[in-house]
Design an enzyme around this catalytic site. Structure first.
Site, PDB file in Angstrom:
ATOM      1  N   SER A   1       1.278  -1.030   0.224  1.00 18.76           N
ATOM      2  CA  SER A   1       0.293   0.475   0.016  1.00 18.76           C
ATOM      3  C   SER A   1       1.226   1.672   0.164  1.00 18.76           C
ATOM      4  O   SER A   1       0.724   2.665  -0.588  1.00 18.76           O
ATOM      5  CB  SER A   1      -1.027  -0.045   1.141  1.00 18.76           C
TER       6      SER A   1
ATOM      7  N   HIS B   1      -1.438  -2.818  -6.527  1.00 18.73           N
ATOM      8  CA  HIS B   1      -2.281  -2.478  -5.593  1.00 18.73           C
ATOM      9  C   HIS B   1      -3.786  -2.785  -6.020  1.00 18.73           C
ATOM     10  O   HIS B   1      -4.409  -1.744  -6.356  1.00 18.73           O
ATOM     11  CB  HIS B   1      -1.612  -1.483  -5.605  1.00 18.73           C
TER      12      HIS B   1
ATOM     13  N   GLU C   1      -3.877  -0.003  -9.365  1.00 14.77           N
ATOM     14  CA  GLU C   1      -3.575   1.152  -8.864  1.00 14.77           C
ATOM     15  C   GLU C   1      -1.438  -0.003  -9.605  1.00 14.77           C
ATOM     16  O   GLU C   1      -1.960  -0.641  -8.998  1.00 14.77           O
ATOM     17  CB  GLU C   1      -2.765   0.935  -7.417  1.00 14.77           C
TER      18      GLU C   1
ATOM     19  N   ASN D   1      -4.043   5.666  -1.566  1.00 16.20           N
ATOM     20  CA  ASN D   1      -3.436   6.269   0.193  1.00 16.20           C
ATOM     21  C   ASN D   1      -3.356   7.112   0.282  1.00 16.20           C
ATOM     22  O   ASN D   1      -3.791   7.799   1.672  1.00 16.20           O
ATOM     23  CB  ASN D   1      -2.998   4.898   0.643  1.00 16.20           C
TER      24      ASN D   1
END
Ligand code: NAD
Length: 308
Positions: free
Chosen positions: A144, A165, A177, A215
């Protein structure tokens, strides 16, 4: 003097042709998944229901068994809802294998690492994956927040290491991602992109910076929800309700934190805080809950109580 493509391309140019090749998506039949937790079990499920043979690895048999139980229950739910036929469920289950020995991933054509968010753990896994898997396959990490460049440097094939991701829950969320490290090749990113497309998901790319896009933007929202409760702005259920009803978010920030895993939230915030500064400092009540072992849905208790 003009240097075409920069330093990375000049380095590539002196490598033998064999080492520049990346196994293409058409040749991917078997997928290795490292880490059988929240994300690894979801990624394994998505790969198996989309026709791949999957070898799911964790450090202990009971963790692999628990992941298989979760996957089985979710597949049952898909059959009940009419999203999967009983035959498709049986085929997907028959394609899933579990192991505690990383060398069992030797025949994988693509690997996704989804182990704990700890740089030393990831370095160790990637060094071993580099040894046990074929040279030409892509090694992807589901990290992450950690640097793809650093994870790639644990291997002798940084050009074939990429960030892929998946979002939580992996079987449901439509987007993934993609992140190139400093030395990730375009070909590697193209294979990762094509692989994700075979899972019926869409991608976007982010620079290799802490938290990438999702994130970096999401975690201040989660942290601020926790701070709002700590500072008495509203009770936790009202903060969550406010953000659901007031912004159309499917979950409020504390509900989402429980769902992500409070230990994972703390790891993510600590990395963002170290690298990006004060606005990412983890809220004290989050640290306390993790210290107490109340990690959210996965332990049955976090900010809320949950059935397990
Ligand atoms: P988790 O705690 O649910 O699972 C991690 C698993 O990794 C555990 O089962 C653990 O036993 C295993 N593990 C630890 N060391 C290992 C090793 N050496 N070899 C094999 N397995 C090992 O964590 P998670 O939420 O599934 O997160 C996994 C990765 O995905 C992390 O990098 C995390 O940042 C990322 N991620 C998490 C979310 C989320 O919402 N939870 C979303 C996207 C990405």
């Amino acid at each position: 003097m003009r240097v075409l493509g920069g330093f990375g391309d000049r380095l590539t140019a002196v490598l033998p042709a064999r080492s520049r090749m990346v196994r293409g998506v058409a040749d991917i039949e078997s997928v290795g998944v490292v880490g059988a937790g929240t994300m690894g079990s979801g990624i394994a499920q998505v790969a198996a229901t989309n026709g791949y043979e999957v070898v799911l690895h964790d450090v202990r048999t009971d963790l692999v068994d628990a992941a298989f139980d979760r996957i089985g229950a979710r597949l049952d739910g898909l059959v009940e809802d009419g999203d999967l036929t009983a035959d498709e469920r049986a085929d997907a289950s028959a394609r899933l294998f579990g192991t505690t020995a990383l060398p069992d991933l030797a025949s994988a054509d693509f690997v996704v690492e989804a182990a704990s968010e700890n740089p030393d753990v990831k370095d160790e896994i990637f060094a071993e994956l580099d040894d046990v898997t074929d040279d030409d396959i892509v090694l992807a990490t589901n990290t992450s927040t950690l640097s793809i460049t650093r994870i790639g440097a644990a291997t002798d094939r940084p050009e074939r290491v990429a960030g892929v991701h998946f979002m939580n829950p992996a079987p449901v969320m439509p987007g993934v991602e993609l992140v190139a490290g400093e030395r990730t090749s375009d070909e590697t990113l193209a294979v990762a992109d094509a692989f994700v497309a075979t899972l019926g998901k869409e991608t976007w790319t982010s620079a290799d910076t802490p938290g990438f896009v999702v994130n970096r933007v999401l975690f201040p929202w989660i942290a601020e929800g926790i701070h709002a409760v700590e500072e008495g702005v509203a009770a936790k259920a009202d903060v969550d309700r406010a953000m659901r009803l007031g912004t159309n978010a499917p979950m409020g920030p504390l509900e989402l934190a429980d769902h992500v895993g409070l230990d994972v939230c703390l790891d993510v915030l600590e990395t963002l805080h170290d690298r990006l500064g004060e606005r990412y400092r983890p809220p004290p009540s989050l640290v306390r809950k993790v210290d107490a072992g109340h990690l959210g849905t996965k332990t049955g208790r976090g900010f809320y109580e949950h059935d397990r």
